[in-house]
Write a protein that holds these residues in place. Structure first.
Motif, PDB file in Angstrom:
ATOM      1  N   VAL B  58      36.830 -24.242  75.098  1.00 48.23           N
ATOM      2  CA  VAL B  58      36.520 -25.686  75.117  1.00 48.23           C
ATOM      3  C   VAL B  58      35.354 -26.010  76.023  1.00 48.23           C
ATOM      4  O   VAL B  58      35.414 -26.942  76.830  1.00 48.23           O
ATOM      5  CB  VAL B  58      37.757 -26.553  75.468  1.00 48.23           C
ATOM      6  CG1 VAL B  58      38.776 -26.481  74.342  1.00 48.23           C
ATOM      7  CG2 VAL B  58      38.407 -26.135  76.767  1.00 48.23           C
ATOM      8  N   THR B  59      34.274 -25.234  75.871  1.00 47.78           N
ATOM      9  CA  THR B  59      33.110 -25.436  76.726  1.00 47.78           C
ATOM     10  C   THR B  59      32.116 -26.396  76.081  1.00 47.78           C
ATOM     11  O   THR B  59      31.785 -27.441  76.649  1.00 47.78           O
ATOM     12  CB  THR B  59      32.422 -24.086  77.011  1.00 47.78           C
ATOM     13  OG1 THR B  59      33.393 -23.173  77.478  1.00 47.78           O
ATOM     14  CG2 THR B  59      31.324 -24.271  78.038  1.00 47.78           C
ATOM     15  N   ASN B 172      38.463 -31.793  75.615  1.00 50.95           N
ATOM     16  CA  ASN B 172      37.339 -31.615  76.524  1.00 50.95           C
ATOM     17  C   ASN B 172      36.380 -30.533  76.053  1.00 50.95           C
ATOM     18  O   ASN B 172      35.849 -29.754  76.842  1.00 50.95           O
ATOM     19  CB  ASN B 172      37.831 -31.275  77.939  1.00 50.95           C
ATOM     20  CG  ASN B 172      38.140 -32.524  78.738  1.00 50.95           C
ATOM     21  OD1 ASN B 172      37.257 -33.154  79.282  1.00 50.95           O
ATOM     22  ND2 ASN B 172      39.403 -32.915  78.760  1.00 50.95           N
ATOM     23  N   GLY B 174      33.529 -30.967  73.907  1.00 46.72           N
ATOM     24  CA  GLY B 174      32.120 -31.329  73.968  1.00 46.72           C
ATOM     25  C   GLY B 174      31.314 -30.963  72.734  1.00 46.72           C
ATOM     26  O   GLY B 174      30.107 -31.186  72.704  1.00 46.72           O
ATOM     27  N   THR B 281      35.711 -32.481  82.326  1.00 47.32           N
ATOM     28  CA  THR B 281      34.696 -31.486  82.015  1.00 47.32           C
ATOM     29  C   THR B 281      34.423 -31.570  80.521  1.00 47.32           C
ATOM     30  O   THR B 281      34.469 -30.591  79.802  1.00 47.32           O
ATOM     31  CB  THR B 281      35.173 -30.044  82.339  1.00 47.32           C
ATOM     32  OG1 THR B 281      36.390 -29.811  81.571  1.00 47.32           O
ATOM     33  CG2 THR B 281      35.476 -29.828  83.773  1.00 47.32           C
ATOM     34  N   ALA B 282      34.138 -32.803  80.054  1.00 46.99           N
ATOM     35  CA  ALA B 282      34.045 -33.086  78.626  1.00 46.99           C
ATOM     36  C   ALA B 282      32.816 -32.479  77.976  1.00 46.99           C
ATOM     37  O   ALA B 282      32.901 -31.801  76.956  1.00 46.99           O
ATOM     38  CB  ALA B 282      34.024 -34.593  78.413  1.00 46.99           C
ATOM     39  N   GLY B 283      31.666 -32.704  78.565  1.00 52.45           N
ATOM     40  CA  GLY B 283      30.467 -32.067  78.054  1.00 52.45           C
ATOM     41  C   GLY B 283      29.662 -32.878  77.070  1.00 52.45           C
ATOM     42  O   GLY B 283      28.587 -32.444  76.656  1.00 52.45           O
ATOM     43  N   THR B 393      33.615 -24.857  81.997  1.00 49.01           N
ATOM     44  CA  THR B 393      33.830 -25.152  80.577  1.00 49.01           C
ATOM     45  C   THR B 393      33.436 -26.599  80.279  1.00 49.01           C
ATOM     46  O   THR B 393      34.144 -27.325  79.595  1.00 49.01           O
ATOM     47  CB  THR B 393      35.287 -24.882  80.125  1.00 49.01           C
ATOM     48  OG1 THR B 393      36.144 -25.860  80.667  1.00 49.01           O
ATOM     49  CG2 THR B 393      35.751 -23.507  80.519  1.00 49.01           C
ATOM     50  N   GLY B 395      29.893 -27.738  79.289  1.00 47.60           N
ATOM     51  CA  GLY B 395      29.072 -27.801  78.103  1.00 47.60           C
ATOM     52  C   GLY B 395      27.811 -28.622  78.246  1.00 47.60           C
ATOM     53  O   GLY B 395      27.025 -28.726  77.312  1.00 47.60           O
TER      54      GLY B 395
HETATM   55  K   LIG Z   1      33.684 -29.025  77.629  1.00 54.34           K
END
Ligand SMILES: [K+]
Ligand SMILES: [K+]
Lengths: 449, 449
Positions: B58-59, B172, B174, B281-283, B393, B395
Motif C-alpha cells: 500500500v505504498t 492508504n 495512494g 501515509t496516504a500518498g 509506504t 507514495g
Molecule cells: K500509501
C-alpha cells in the motif's frame, strides 16, 4: 536569596551551560575588538560570536577565513579559546584550582563527573591531572614535528604555525591559518600529498578523539594489565569506523577526477585516510568536499553524527553510544534480553541512555536543518551537512557557512553549543526537575511499531 | 524432515515475510502478462514487480502511470493486491478460513498477533472479524459518495473510479486512475478545489490510518465506557501531527505562487489540509510537491517517517512509537524514572521496543538513501524523500520514481517491503534466534554520550 546562594543552587548542567556561555561571550568581545582583526575595521559582533563559539566548541566552522581576517592577537585569542574549550572549562578551572593549592570539593567533583560523562565520582580529579599531562605531551610532540616541517619553509612563522595547528588538531578544532599562504578557506588542501603534515595532524586528532579515559588506561596498562569494557569498545568501534570511512571514500571517490582520481596511488591512499578519519571530528580537509560524490558526502554525514569517543575533544553522539545501540538492536533481533559484548553485560540503563542521547541528537539536527532550510537559500542537502557538522563539532562544510544569513548564524551557533555540551545537558539545564510522586501509576501497554 | 514440517517450523515473522512475498510475486506475474497492459506490449518483470510490491505494501510509488499503462484487468489486479495488502495477508487468510468454517489454531493466532502488533493473543480473531466489517463499511460509504460525485461526470466509468479510489484511499495505498483524464502522474491535483473528492478521500485515509484497534474501541465505547491508553495516545498524537502538518504547510507555502499562493482562501485551506494529512501515509497529492519550498518537503519527510497508527493500513514508525519516545526523553529530562501519561505508566519494555524500532528504521532509511545516491543521478534530497516515502509506504515523490535505474528499482522494492512489514520483523525473520545461555555475564558500564 542572595545572588551567590542562587548560583550555588544551580545544578551541574546549568553550571556547565553558563560556564561555556561565559567563556564564549568573553571570547566574542575580545574578537570584536578592532585590534583582533587586520585589513577590515572590526568584525560584527555576530561574526565574533560565531567565531568564538566555533573555537570554544572546537568546531571549526568559520564565517570568515581565520588567517586573512584576524590579527595575531585575534589568532592567539582563538588558540586560547580552543584550548579552554577542548580541555573543557571545568577541567581548566579545576587545573588552576589545583595549581593554586585549593581543595576540589564534592560539588566541583559532581560537575566534573557531568562534564566528562563519568559514571563515578571517584578519580575524577585524578583524571583532570592526567588530562593536563596528556595535552602537554601530545601537543608538545605535535609542535616539534610540525615545527621541523614548517620552519624550513616559513621561517620563524613556522614555529607559530606549528603551535597553532598542533593545538587545533589535538583539540579536534579544525581551525587553520593556511588562508594566508594558500588562499582563504583552503584548510589543509595544500598538504594533500605531504605525509608529515597529513599524518601528524591525523595522529593528533585521532588520539585527541579517543578520549582521556582510554588514554589514561593505556598509560596505566603496565600496572593494571587489563582494559575496561569502555576502552575495548572505543578501540573496536574507532577501528571499524576508520575502515568504513577510509574504505568507503577510497571505493566511491577512486574514479572522481576532482578528488582522488587526480592523485597518484600513494597520495590518493593518504588523502582517503585523512578524509576518512577527519569527520570524527577534526574538521580539517585535504580534499575539496564539494567536489565529492553525494554518496561520499552522505557517508561523511553519518561519520560526523557518530563522532568521537566520550571524554574526548571530539563531538557527535559518540562511538560507544553508537555501538551500544547496535548491540541492543542486535540483541533484540536475536531474542536475547541482555546486551552482551566482550563477555560483559551492558546494563539496560546505559542502553536507555544511549538511545535517548541519539534520539535527542537526531531531533536537534532535524529541527535545526528545518529551520535553516527556511532561513537559507542554499541547497537543502548542503544545509543538512552543515547542521550535522555543527552538531558534531566537526567543522567540515560544503560552503554554506560563509553565506549564512544573520538568523542562520545564530541557529548554527546554537547547534554548535548544543552539540558540544550534548542536547541532554542543555535539556537538563533548562528543564525543571520533577519531584518524585510518592506513588506509581498503574501500567498500561500501548501498541508499538 | 519433510518440506511440510519444515514450513511448520517457520517462525511467525518468517511466515509473514514469505506470505507477503508470495502475494507480491503472484501479483507481479499477473501484471507482467500482456493482457495486463494497454498500449505497450507488456511490462518488464522489474516494473511489474515494482508495481505489485507498491500495491501490496500500500505504498503508491509508481514507475509507470497506472491508468494509461494498465488495462482494466491490470487495474483490477492492482485493486485486489491493495485490498489484500491493506487488510494484511494473514487477516485475509483468516477471514477466508472463518468463511469456510475452519478453526483458527493457536499457531495462526500467534502469527496474527505478530502481524497486527498486538500485545496479547486474546481477541485477535475477533479483531479480524471486526476489521472485515470496518473495511466493508467505510469502503462502501466512500464508494457511494465518490460515485455520486463521479457518475455525473464520467458516466458508468465513475462507478469504477469510485470503487478503485475508495479502496485505494481507505487502504492508504495512494494509487489513482486519474492519468487517463488529467495526464499521467497527475494524482488528485485536478481535485484541489473539490471538497467532495478531497474531504472524502482524506476522511477515508485518516480513518484507515487510525488503526483497527482504535476503531473497534470506538464502536464498543457505548458498552465499555472507557478508552485504552493506546486509543488516547493515538487520538492526541494524530491530532497534534495534523495540526503541525496542516499549520506548517499553511504558514510555509502561503506565499508560494506555485502552490497555495495560486489558490483562493478556501481552496488553499483545503489543499493545506489535504497535504498536511496525506503524508500519514496516504500518498495522494493535490498540490505539486516538487514546487513546494524545501522546508515543506522536509516537514513532509518527518511526517512520512512517523506515519500512521499501529494495526492500520498506514506505514512509518507509527504515532505511538513516536510519542512513546518523546515521553521517554521528556521523562529522562525531568528526572523521572517512570514514563507516565494519562495517569498510566508505559512499561520500560515498550519504550525500549519503540526506541529499537525507530533506530532500526532510521538505519534502514539511511542505508537505502546512501545506496540510492550511488545508483541514481537524481538530487540527493529528492532521493532521501523517495526513500522515506517508500519506507513509510506513503507514495509521495518528488519525481524520482519513474527515473529509477534497474538497481534503484530493486532497492526501492526492498525498502517498501521492509517498510510495510517493519524492519524488526524482517530482522526477526532472517536472524537465527539465540539459545539463552544458562548464566549471565557480569555487568560493566561503558561511558555513554
Ligand atoms: K500509501
Ligand atoms: K572540529
Amino acid at each position: 536569596m542572595s545572588p551567590t546562594r542562587q548560583l550555588f543552587r544551580l545544578t551541574p548542567p546549568q553550571i556547565l551551560v553558563l560556564g561555556f556561555a561565559t567563556v564564549i561571550l568573553i571570547g566574542a568581545v575580545l574578537l570584536s575588538l578592532p585590534i583582533a582583526t587586520e585589513g577590515v575595521a572590526a568584525l560584527s559582533f555576530t561574526d565574533a560570536l560565531f567565531t568564538a563559539t566555533s573555537a570554544v566548541c572546537v568546531t571549526g566552522l568559520v564565517v570568515v577565513d581565520t588567517a586573512t581576517t584576524f590579527s595575531t592577537f585575534g589568532e592567539v585569542v582563538i588558540m586560547i579559546l580552543i584550548q579552554v574549550g577542548g580541555l573543557g572549562f571545568m577541567g581548566f578551572a579545576t587545573f588552576f584550582a589545583l595549581l593554586l593549592g585549593k581543595r576540589v570539593g564534592m560539588r566541583e567533583r559532581l560537575i566534573l563527573t557531568e562534564a566528562y560523562n563519568q559514571n563515578r565520582l571517584g578519580g575524577v580529579v585524578q583524571l583532570v591531572k592526567y588530562m593536563v599531562i596528556i595535552f602537554a605531551l601530545f601537543e608538545g610532540i605535535g609542535f616539534l614535528i610540525l615545527a621541523a616541517r614548517w620552519v624550513p619553509e616559513f621561517g620563524l612563522k613556522g614555529l607559530y604555525y606549528a603551535l597553532f595547528h598542533s593545538i587545533s588538531a589535538f583539540n579536534n578544532a579544525g581551525f587553520d591559518l593556511m588562508g594566508d599562504q594558500f588562499g582563504p578557506f583552503s584548510s589543509m588542501t595544500a598538504f594533500v600529498g605531504d605525509p608529515i603534515v597529513s599524518l601528524t595532524l591525523a595522529s593528533l586528532f585521532i588520539i585527541g578523539g579517543i578520549g582521556f579515559v582510554v588514554l589514561v588506561e593505556l598509560f596505566q596498562y603496565r600496572y593494571a594489565r587489563r582494559f575496561s569494557l569502555h576502552t575495548k569498545l572505543v578501540f573496536v568501534t574507532t577501528l571499524c569506523l576508520t575502515v568504513v570511512g577510509v574504505g568507503g571514500i577510497l571505493v566511491i571517490e577512486w574514479g572522481n577526477a576532482d578528488t582522488l582520481g587526480a592523485l597518484g596511488f600513494g597520495d590518493a591512499a593518504m588523502a582517503a585516510f585523512f578524509q576518512g578519519v577527519t569527520p570524527r571530528t577534526a574538521g580539517f580537509n585535504t580534499l575539496d568536499l564539494a567536489a565529492m560524490y553525494p554518496a561520499t558526502q552522505f557517508l561523511i554525514i553519518l561519520l560526523m553524527f557518530i563522532g568521537a569517543s566520550p571524554s574526548s575533544t571530539g563531538g557527535g553522539i559518540k562511538t560507544t553510544t553508537f555501538v551500544a545501540i547496535l548491540l541492543a538492536v542486535w540483541g533484540m533481533v536475536r531474542g536475547h534480553d541482555d546486551v552482551v559484548t566482550f563477555r560483559r553485560r551492558i546494563p539496560h540503563g546505559q542502553i536507555y541512555k544511549a538511545l535517548t542521547v541519539s534520539v535527542a541528537s537526531m531531533a536537534l539536527v532535524t529541527i535545526m536543518t528545518m529551520l535553516l532550510t527556511i532561513t537559507e537559500s542554499s541547497d537543502v542537502f548542503h544545509v543538512f551537512f552543515e547542521t550535522v557538522s555543527a552538531f558534531g563539532t566537526v567543522g567540515l562544510s560544503l560552503g554554506v557557512t560563509p553565506e549564512l544569513s544573520e538568523t542562520g548564524k545564530f541557529l548554527v551557533i546554537f547547534t554548535m553549543f548544543a552539540g558540544r555540551l550534548g542536547p541532554m545537558t542543555i535539556a537538563f539545564a533548562v528543564a525543571k526537575r520533577m519531584v518524585k510522586p510518592p506513588y506509581r501509576h498503574p501500567e498500561e501497554r500501548p501498541l508499538i511499531g
